[in-house]
Design a protein around this motif. Structure first.
Motif, PDB file in Angstrom:
ATOM      1  N   ALA A 180     -15.583  -8.928 -10.605  1.00  0.00           N
ATOM      2  CA  ALA A 180     -15.951  -9.872  -9.539  1.00  0.00           C
ATOM      3  C   ALA A 180     -14.692 -10.475  -8.925  1.00  0.00           C
ATOM      4  O   ALA A 180     -13.702 -10.731  -9.614  1.00  0.00           O
ATOM      5  CB  ALA A 180     -16.832 -10.973 -10.110  1.00  0.00           C
ATOM      6  N   GLY A 181     -14.732 -10.685  -7.604  1.00  0.00           N
ATOM      7  CA  GLY A 181     -13.616 -11.348  -6.934  1.00  0.00           C
ATOM      8  C   GLY A 181     -12.553 -10.386  -6.427  1.00  0.00           C
ATOM      9  O   GLY A 181     -11.519 -10.824  -5.924  1.00  0.00           O
ATOM     10  N   TRP A 182     -12.813  -9.079  -6.542  1.00  0.00           N
ATOM     11  CA  TRP A 182     -11.837  -8.084  -6.093  1.00  0.00           C
ATOM     12  C   TRP A 182     -12.471  -7.121  -5.105  1.00  0.00           C
ATOM     13  O   TRP A 182     -13.652  -6.823  -5.195  1.00  0.00           O
ATOM     14  CB  TRP A 182     -11.314  -7.276  -7.285  1.00  0.00           C
ATOM     15  N   ARG A 183     -11.636  -6.628  -4.171  1.00  0.00           N
ATOM     16  CA  ARG A 183     -12.098  -5.559  -3.289  1.00  0.00           C
ATOM     17  C   ARG A 183     -11.024  -4.477  -3.226  1.00  0.00           C
ATOM     18  O   ARG A 183      -9.827  -4.760  -3.389  1.00  0.00           O
ATOM     19  CB  ARG A 183     -12.384  -6.098  -1.882  1.00  0.00           C
ATOM     20  N   LEU A 184     -11.494  -3.257  -3.011  1.00  0.00           N
ATOM     21  CA  LEU A 184     -10.574  -2.137  -2.807  1.00  0.00           C
ATOM     22  C   LEU A 184     -10.181  -2.124  -1.338  1.00  0.00           C
ATOM     23  O   LEU A 184     -11.041  -1.998  -0.462  1.00  0.00           O
ATOM     24  CB  LEU A 184     -11.266  -0.825  -3.191  1.00  0.00           C
ATOM     25  N   VAL A 185      -8.895  -2.287  -1.056  1.00  0.00           N
ATOM     26  CA  VAL A 185      -8.418  -2.292   0.334  1.00  0.00           C
ATOM     27  C   VAL A 185      -8.262  -0.865   0.842  1.00  0.00           C
ATOM     28  O   VAL A 185      -8.666  -0.540   1.954  1.00  0.00           O
ATOM     29  CB  VAL A 185      -7.062  -3.035   0.433  1.00  0.00           C
ATOM     30  N   SER A 186      -7.657  -0.014   0.014  1.00  0.00           N
ATOM     31  CA  SER A 186      -7.481   1.384   0.410  1.00  0.00           C
ATOM     32  C   SER A 186      -7.209   2.241  -0.814  1.00  0.00           C
ATOM     33  O   SER A 186      -6.856   1.726  -1.880  1.00  0.00           O
ATOM     34  CB  SER A 186      -6.335   1.521   1.428  1.00  0.00           C
ATOM     35  N   LEU A 187      -7.390   3.518  -0.628  1.00  0.00           N
ATOM     36  CA  LEU A 187      -7.193   4.476  -1.714  1.00  0.00           C
ATOM     37  C   LEU A 187      -6.440   5.663  -1.140  1.00  0.00           C
ATOM     38  O   LEU A 187      -6.814   6.187  -0.093  1.00  0.00           O
ATOM     39  CB  LEU A 187      -8.567   4.904  -2.232  1.00  0.00           C
ATOM     40  N   HIS A 188      -5.349   6.041  -1.785  1.00  0.00           N
ATOM     41  CA  HIS A 188      -4.503   7.105  -1.250  1.00  0.00           C
ATOM     42  C   HIS A 188      -4.320   8.207  -2.277  1.00  0.00           C
ATOM     43  O   HIS A 188      -4.011   7.926  -3.433  1.00  0.00           O
ATOM     44  CB  HIS A 188      -3.131   6.544  -0.866  1.00  0.00           C
ATOM     45  N   SER A 189      -4.496   9.416  -1.842  1.00  0.00           N
ATOM     46  CA  SER A 189      -4.173  10.562  -2.682  1.00  0.00           C
ATOM     47  C   SER A 189      -2.714  10.911  -2.407  1.00  0.00           C
ATOM     48  O   SER A 189      -2.345  11.144  -1.258  1.00  0.00           O
ATOM     49  CB  SER A 189      -5.115  11.710  -2.312  1.00  0.00           C
ATOM     50  N   LEU A 190      -1.881  10.879  -3.425  1.00  0.00           N
ATOM     51  CA  LEU A 190      -0.441  11.072  -3.219  1.00  0.00           C
ATOM     52  C   LEU A 190      -0.019  12.477  -3.621  1.00  0.00           C
ATOM     53  O   LEU A 190      -0.498  13.003  -4.627  1.00  0.00           O
ATOM     54  CB  LEU A 190       0.353  10.050  -4.048  1.00  0.00           C
ATOM     55  N   GLN A 191       0.865  13.045  -2.836  1.00  0.00           N
ATOM     56  CA  GLN A 191       1.459  14.342  -3.168  1.00  0.00           C
ATOM     57  C   GLN A 191       2.885  14.087  -3.618  1.00  0.00           C
ATOM     58  O   GLN A 191       3.728  13.730  -2.796  1.00  0.00           O
ATOM     59  CB  GLN A 191       1.478  15.257  -1.939  1.00  0.00           C
ATOM     60  N   VAL A 192       3.149  14.225  -4.895  1.00  0.00           N
ATOM     61  CA  VAL A 192       4.509  14.041  -5.394  1.00  0.00           C
ATOM     62  C   VAL A 192       5.141  15.424  -5.534  1.00  0.00           C
ATOM     63  O   VAL A 192       4.643  16.245  -6.302  1.00  0.00           O
ATOM     64  CB  VAL A 192       4.500  13.309  -6.753  1.00  0.00           C
ATOM     65  N   PRO A 193       6.232  15.696  -4.782  1.00  0.00           N
ATOM     66  CA  PRO A 193       6.827  17.030  -4.817  1.00  0.00           C
ATOM     67  C   PRO A 193       7.180  17.445  -6.250  1.00  0.00           C
ATOM     68  O   PRO A 193       7.805  16.677  -6.986  1.00  0.00           O
ATOM     69  CB  PRO A 193       8.100  16.874  -3.972  1.00  0.00           C
TER      70      PRO A 193
END
Ligand code: SAH
Length: 207
Positions: A180-193
């Protein structure tokens, strides 16, 4: 060796020659200390570049503001590589294990990093130790699952704070039931070389 670090550009991170040299020197120091003090699992040089340097740098484009805390930083990851790549931001690196903080202090001295502060503390005690304004960004790599992490860092967060949680597979079940009290602002799939594994960055804010 330097070529491997140039792949950071693919993640939107540009490094000058001095920054590349500092990052590689950081690995040299880590290897020396890790052997002497059993600091962290050390693999071959290529996997250290990928796991310790590039994986840390992958979140640089998502840092918010100038006051950054890296909680449960271990031997300084992702905080130390990010501090080298982003000299205009101030980093506070926190861990409860004294020998890891001693390594960070050594690295800060050796590399002349003016934008890093190392704090030996448990996260639970930080609000007492540092009653500063809330952090702009709170970073955590491999510290705790989301349902434990967010309540743990809550006392350090204000309305503008962004919590950047670095994880492997997308934790769909945990995201479906945020504390409670939290929201997901964004989610990123990362490509690490060079890293043959799923990487995700979750950005949270308080509601
Ligand atoms: N972020 C680093 C280390 C991850 S291991 C990396 O990705 O390489 C988790 C680290 O968190 C350990 O070094 C441990 O000492 C620290 N830690 C765990 N719980 C903590 C707490 N409550 N307060 C401070 N540090 C903690």
């Amino acid at each position: 060796m330097a070529e491997s670090l140039q792949s950071a550009a693919a993640m939107g991170v540009t490094l000058d020659a001095a920054q590349e040299a500092a990052l590689l020197r950081l690995l040299d120091e880590l290897e020396l200390w890790a052997r002497a003090y059993n600091l962290t699992a050390i693999g071959d040089r290529a996997s250290m570049i990928t796991h310790h340097l590039l994986d840390s740098l992958s979140v640089a484009p998502y840092l918010h503001g100038t006051r950054i805390a890296d909680l449960g930083t271990g031997a300084g990851f992702p905080g130390l590589p990010l501090a080298i790549a982003c000299p205009e931001r101030q980093f506070t690196l926190v861990d409860s294990t004294a020998k890891k903080i001693r390594f960070i202090e050594h690295a800060v001295r050796t590399l002349g990093l003016g934008n890093v502060r190392a704090v030996h503390a448990r996260i639970e005690q930080l609000p007492d130790l540092a009653p500063a304004p809330a952090w702009d960004t709170v970073l955590a790599r491999a510290l705790a699952p989301v349902d434990k992490l967010l309540p743990l860092v809550r006392p350090l967060c204000g309305p503008e704070t962004r919590v950047l949680a670095m994880c492997g597979r997308r934790p769909d079940a945990e995201l479906a039931a945020l504390p409670a009290g939290w929201r997901l602002v964004s989610l990123h799939s990362l490509q690490v070389p060079g890293l043959d594994a799923e990487r995700h960055l979750l950005v949270f804010a308080t509601t």
